[in-house]
Design a protein around this motif. Structure first.
Motif, PDB file in Angstrom:
ATOM      1  N   SER A 133       0.824  -1.211   0.000  1.00  0.00           N
ATOM      2  CA  SER A 133       0.000   0.000   0.000  1.00  0.00           C
ATOM      3  C   SER A 133       0.855   1.256   0.000  1.00  0.00           C
ATOM      4  CB  SER A 133      -0.939   0.011   1.212  1.00  0.00           C
ATOM      5  OG  SER A 133      -0.196  -0.025   2.415  1.00  0.00           O
ATOM      6  N   SER A 134       2.154   1.109   0.275  1.00  0.00           N
ATOM      7  CA  SER A 134       3.063   2.253   0.247  1.00  0.00           C
ATOM      8  C   SER A 134       4.408   1.796  -0.300  1.00  0.00           C
ATOM      9  CB  SER A 134       3.230   2.858   1.644  1.00  0.00           C
ATOM     10  OG  SER A 134       3.806   1.918   2.543  1.00  0.00           O
ATOM     11  N   TRP A 135       5.094   2.697  -0.971  1.00  0.00           N
ATOM     12  CA  TRP A 135       6.365   2.339  -1.584  1.00  0.00           C
ATOM     13  C   TRP A 135       7.268   3.554  -1.711  1.00  0.00           C
ATOM     14  CZ3 TRP A 135       7.002   5.088  -6.105  1.00  0.00           C
ATOM     15  CH2 TRP A 135       5.848   5.521  -6.756  1.00  0.00           C
ATOM     16  N   VAL A 136       8.555   3.302  -1.825  1.00  0.00           N
ATOM     17  CA  VAL A 136       9.518   4.340  -2.184  1.00  0.00           C
ATOM     18  C   VAL A 136      10.167   3.947  -3.498  1.00  0.00           C
ATOM     19  CG1 VAL A 136       9.969   5.006   0.210  1.00  0.00           C
ATOM     20  CG2 VAL A 136      11.442   3.313  -0.892  1.00  0.00           C
ATOM     21  N   GLY A 137      10.479   4.939  -4.310  1.00  0.00           N
ATOM     22  CA  GLY A 137      11.121   4.714  -5.590  1.00  0.00           C
ATOM     23  C   GLY A 137      12.502   5.326  -5.623  1.00  0.00           C
ATOM     24  N   SER A 138      13.089   5.358  -6.807  1.00  0.00           N
ATOM     25  CA  SER A 138      14.440   5.878  -6.955  1.00  0.00           C
ATOM     26  C   SER A 138      14.406   7.283  -7.572  1.00  0.00           C
ATOM     27  CB  SER A 138      15.286   4.935  -7.799  1.00  0.00           C
ATOM     28  OG  SER A 138      16.613   5.378  -7.910  1.00  0.00           O
ATOM     29  N   LEU A 139      14.549   7.355  -8.917  1.00  0.00           N
ATOM     30  CA  LEU A 139      14.634   8.664  -9.580  1.00  0.00           C
ATOM     31  C   LEU A 139      13.544   8.873 -10.624  1.00  0.00           C
ATOM     32  CD1 LEU A 139      18.512   8.845 -10.080  1.00  0.00           C
ATOM     33  CD2 LEU A 139      17.158   9.866  -8.255  1.00  0.00           C
ATOM     34  N   GLY A 140      12.470   8.107 -10.551  1.00  0.00           N
ATOM     35  CA  GLY A 140      11.343   8.395 -11.425  1.00  0.00           C
ATOM     36  C   GLY A 140      10.877   7.265 -12.298  1.00  0.00           C
ATOM     37  N   PHE A 141      11.748   6.299 -12.594  1.00  0.00           N
ATOM     38  CA  PHE A 141      11.345   5.238 -13.521  1.00  0.00           C
ATOM     39  C   PHE A 141      10.272   4.341 -12.914  1.00  0.00           C
ATOM     40  CE2 PHE A 141      11.801   0.798 -14.858  1.00  0.00           C
ATOM     41  CZ  PHE A 141      11.422   0.930 -16.169  1.00  0.00           C
ATOM     42  N   ALA A 142      10.588   3.694 -11.799  1.00  0.00           N
ATOM     43  CA  ALA A 142       9.613   2.805 -11.163  1.00  0.00           C
ATOM     44  C   ALA A 142       8.355   3.570 -10.784  1.00  0.00           C
ATOM     45  CB  ALA A 142      10.217   2.121  -9.939  1.00  0.00           C
ATOM     46  N   ALA A 143       8.514   4.843 -10.418  1.00  0.00           N
ATOM     47  CA  ALA A 143       7.355   5.658 -10.061  1.00  0.00           C
ATOM     48  C   ALA A 143       6.400   5.791 -11.238  1.00  0.00           C
ATOM     49  CB  ALA A 143       7.812   7.038  -9.586  1.00  0.00           C
ATOM     50  N   ASP A 144       6.939   5.928 -12.451  1.00  0.00           N
ATOM     51  CA  ASP A 144       6.078   6.031 -13.631  1.00  0.00           C
ATOM     52  C   ASP A 144       5.432   4.689 -13.955  1.00  0.00           C
ATOM     53  OD1 ASP A 144       5.110   7.738 -15.864  1.00  0.00           O
ATOM     54  OD2 ASP A 144       6.216   6.300 -17.098  1.00  0.00           O
ATOM     55  N   VAL A 145       6.180   3.594 -13.792  1.00  0.00           N
ATOM     56  CA  VAL A 145       5.594   2.271 -14.000  1.00  0.00           C
ATOM     57  C   VAL A 145       4.425   2.057 -13.041  1.00  0.00           C
ATOM     58  CG1 VAL A 145       5.998  -0.216 -13.932  1.00  0.00           C
ATOM     59  CG2 VAL A 145       7.776   1.284 -14.833  1.00  0.00           C
ATOM     60  N   LEU A 146       4.634   2.393 -11.769  1.00  0.00           N
ATOM     61  CA  LEU A 146       3.595   2.172 -10.767  1.00  0.00           C
ATOM     62  C   LEU A 146       2.427   3.136 -10.959  1.00  0.00           C
ATOM     63  CD1 LEU A 146       5.811   1.420  -7.641  1.00  0.00           C
ATOM     64  CD2 LEU A 146       4.466  -0.180  -9.012  1.00  0.00           C
ATOM     65  N   THR A 147       2.685   4.327 -11.443  1.00  0.00           N
ATOM     66  CA  THR A 147       1.586   5.239 -11.773  1.00  0.00           C
ATOM     67  C   THR A 147       0.734   4.647 -12.892  1.00  0.00           C
ATOM     68  OG1 THR A 147       2.828   7.208 -11.097  1.00  0.00           O
ATOM     69  CG2 THR A 147       1.013   7.541 -12.640  1.00  0.00           C
ATOM     70  N   ALA A 148       1.394   4.069 -13.895  1.00  0.00           N
ATOM     71  CA  ALA A 148       0.663   3.449 -14.994  1.00  0.00           C
ATOM     72  C   ALA A 148      -0.213   2.300 -14.513  1.00  0.00           C
ATOM     73  CB  ALA A 148       1.642   2.950 -16.056  1.00  0.00           C
ATOM     74  N   LEU A 149       0.184   1.682 -13.417  1.00  0.00           N
ATOM     75  CA  LEU A 149      -0.581   0.574 -12.848  1.00  0.00           C
ATOM     76  C   LEU A 149      -1.541   1.030 -11.758  1.00  0.00           C
ATOM     77  CD1 LEU A 149       2.332  -2.027 -12.661  1.00  0.00           C
ATOM     78  CD2 LEU A 149       0.399  -2.053 -14.260  1.00  0.00           C
ATOM     79  N   GLY A 150      -1.767   2.339 -11.673  1.00  0.00           N
ATOM     80  CA  GLY A 150      -2.739   2.878 -10.728  1.00  0.00           C
ATOM     81  C   GLY A 150      -2.269   2.947  -9.297  1.00  0.00           C
ATOM     82  N   GLN A 151      -0.942   2.983  -9.086  1.00  0.00           N
ATOM     83  CA  GLN A 151      -0.407   2.921  -7.728  1.00  0.00           C
ATOM     84  C   GLN A 151       0.301   4.212  -7.295  1.00  0.00           C
ATOM     85  OE1 GLN A 151      -1.189   0.141  -6.019  1.00  0.00           O
ATOM     86  NE2 GLN A 151      -2.205  -0.507  -7.920  1.00  0.00           N
ATOM     87  N   ALA A 152       0.053   5.312  -7.974  1.00  0.00           N
ATOM     88  CA  ALA A 152       0.762   6.555  -7.649  1.00  0.00           C
ATOM     89  C   ALA A 152       0.529   7.015  -6.221  1.00  0.00           C
ATOM     90  CB  ALA A 152       0.362   7.667  -8.625  1.00  0.00           C
ATOM     91  N   ASP A 153      -0.674   6.794  -5.705  1.00  0.00           N
ATOM     92  CA  ASP A 153      -0.993   7.276  -4.363  1.00  0.00           C
ATOM     93  C   ASP A 153      -0.182   6.581  -3.277  1.00  0.00           C
ATOM     94  OD1 ASP A 153      -2.811   8.999  -5.436  1.00  0.00           O
ATOM     95  OD2 ASP A 153      -4.587   7.810  -4.934  1.00  0.00           O
ATOM     96  N   GLY A 154       0.458   5.468  -3.612  1.00  0.00           N
ATOM     97  CA  GLY A 154       1.246   4.764  -2.608  1.00  0.00           C
ATOM     98  C   GLY A 154       2.632   5.342  -2.399  1.00  0.00           C
TER      99      GLY A 154
END
Length: 432
Positions: free
Chosen positions: A94-115
């Protein structure tokens, strides 16, 4: 040599109670220690990326249910990512940390940006393209916590305070660049959250570490990440829909690239470095040293003709003065990181460099400057959403006769668009 593969580590109580991580065979593949050297050439196979798992992996990146599962035995979520191996969770993070933007964009595409709760450096997650997708949003990056310091250290205390369910990060860049010890990486995995990331932006440099596998691990192409994260978050259907939109779009663009003799030549110039040009222009090689890397993927897919071909002497970039820029005389100049540096800490570095070139007696003679073909470029930290926008952007900048002219950064009319924004927004928003 010190054993650092963690294959014999006993699971902690937190392992069982919180995320039930499975240390699979892929986690301990290879030699039993990490020598901390080598750039990890990994896979350089060419060709169209597929959705299949890398053959070196030991588990399918899909969420699984056992045949004996019952109402009392809930579904588990399993995926594999080199170098960290197989991971099984009792429930999606339900919560995550990313690095410099790549995984964050992948997870946003999968509807997980709020985490998202933190990143190695949130300033490198470019979220501007989400403004062009109805209903799609992401946390304000200036409100996300940074867990690396200006001195290039990893702040363990911050990660403990954030207490995410997932570290969507390859730990090796933190070990190689941000001062993280292997013992600290293991400590974070045991006491905070599991690691799940693979850094494949560009060729890994000499001195890259290979924790916990102890040997170079495969690169992953951009589409290969989607089913892995989708499985871990229980979003397989959304991941499939995303790839059903993404891959045909890329294939269509690649099929329409003009013959090489008709392609305009490109200089990929640093978008921030020294806007006043006291030291010269930093020009990057737009071609990827490793086929699967995603930092310059749009230029690889567009088959660019590099105006500076042969000038790099084995390096990834070269610095030239005005005379050098005129000597190679690119037809088009694209400012790398331009989307970030067009508005960075109150400064527009792209406009400054355009003006410096246009006002210089030699710089103004460069073909790209004479014709006004100086463009905002993309960020290399691009997942599927960002890459679709940046591929479209570069296609229009380089080949306007085929893809239509580039009108400048901003929303394009429907007739100018190369992919279906509405469909992408629906996928991200869960309307599959």
């Amino acid at each position: 040599m010190v054993d650092d593969t963690d294959g014999a580590d006993a699971p902690t109580r937190r392992d069982y109670l919180r995320y039930g991580a499975v240390v699979g065979g892929s986690l301990v593949a290879g030699c039993s220690s990490d020598d901390g050297t080598g750039d990890g050439p990994g896979s350089t196979d060419a060709g169209t990326p597929t959705r299949t798992t890398d053959p070196t992996e030991t588990a399918s990146p899909t969420a699984t249910e056992t045949p004996t599962e019952s109402a009392a035995e809930p579904r588990s979520y399993t995926a594999t990512m080199p170098p960290v191996g197989e991971l099984t969770l009792d429930e999606p993070p339900s919560s995550w940390v990313g690095s410099l933007g790549f995984a964050a964009d992948v997870l946003t595409a999968l509807g997980q940006a709020d985490g998202a709760v933190g990143m190695a450096d949130p300033g490198f997650w470019y979220t501007g393209f989400y403004d062009f997708l109805d209903g799609v949003s992401a946390p304000a990056t200036d409100e996300l916590t940074r867990f690396t310091t200006e001195e290039r250290d990893t702040d363990l205390e911050v990660l403990y305070e954030l207490d995410p369910d997932l570290l969507a990060v390859d730990p090796n860049p933190l070990i190689a660049i941000y001062g993280l010890d292997r013992s600290e990486a293991r400590e974070l995995r045991e006491n905070v959250a599991p690691w799940f990331g693979n850094e494949s932006r560009r060729k890994r440099f000499e001195g890259w570490t290979h924790w916990p596998v102890g040997e170079p691990y495969p690169y992953l192409s951009l589409p290969e990440y989607v089913p892995k994260y989708a499985a871990l978050f229980g979003e397989e259907e959304r991941g499939e829909a995303l790839l059903d939109l993404y891959e045909p779009f890329v294939d269509d663009v690649r099929s329409r690239v003009p013959p090489e003799s008709e392609r305009r030549s490109l200089a990929l110039v640093n978008g921030r470095y020294n806007p006043e040009n006291r030291d010269g222009w930093v020009v990057y090689n737009p071609k990827s040293a490793v086929e699967k890397t995603w930092g310059k993927k749009q230029y690889r897919d567009l088959g660019v003709v590099d105006a500076f071909e042969g000038a790099y002497d084995g390096q990834s970039s070269v610095i030239v003065d005005y005379e050098g820029l005129l000597e190679y005389d690119p037809d088009v100049i694209i400012f790398n990181f331009g989307v970030t540096y067009r508005d960075f800490q109150g400064e527009n570095y792209i406009r400054q460099q355009r003006e410096v070139l246009a006002d210089h007696p030699v710089g103004s003679q460069v073909t790209a400057v004479e014709n006004g073909d100086l463009y905002v470029g993309g960020t290399p930290y691009q997942g599927p959403i960002i890459n679709m926008f940046q591929t479209e952007m570069a296609a229009k900048q380089l080949y306007p006769d085929e893809f239509g002219p580039y009108p400048g950064y901003g929303q394009l009319s429907e007739s100018e668009q190369l992919f279906d924004r509405e469909r992408l927004a629906d996928i991200v928003n869960g309307d599959i």
